[in-house]
Design a protein around this motif. Structure first.
Motif: not given
Length: 79
Positions: A66-72, A74-79
């Motif tokens: 869940p942590e890596t999924w949410s991190s990915n 957030l990264r996609l939303i930020s770019s």
């Protein structure tokens, strides 16, 4: 279904297969015109080979937490 501990048989068009399918180690990636051949290859695998592929799949599936999924995400939303 990597996390379920199953061998994978995935079309070359499945995007997640690049992360969760290691050709020959936990399954097979196939082109659409080779589906029948790929299924035939799976049908002759021994129970031990299937179990080992499932074990490899499960280990690969555990990499997506869940942590890596949410991190990915957030990264996609930020770019």
């Amino acid at each position: 279904m990597a996390i379920a501990g199953l061998p994978l048989l995935a079309s070359e068009f499945v995007g997640a297969s690049s992360k969760f399918l290691h050709q020959g180690k936990n399954g097979k990636r196939f082109s659409i015109d080779k589906l029948q051949d790929s299924l035939a290859e799976f049908m002759v695998l021994s129970p031990e080979e299937i179990a080992e592929m499932g074990h490899v799949s499960h280990k690969l599936g555990q990499q997506l937490t869940p942590e890596t999924w949410s991190s990915n995400l957030l990264r996609l939303i930020s770019s």
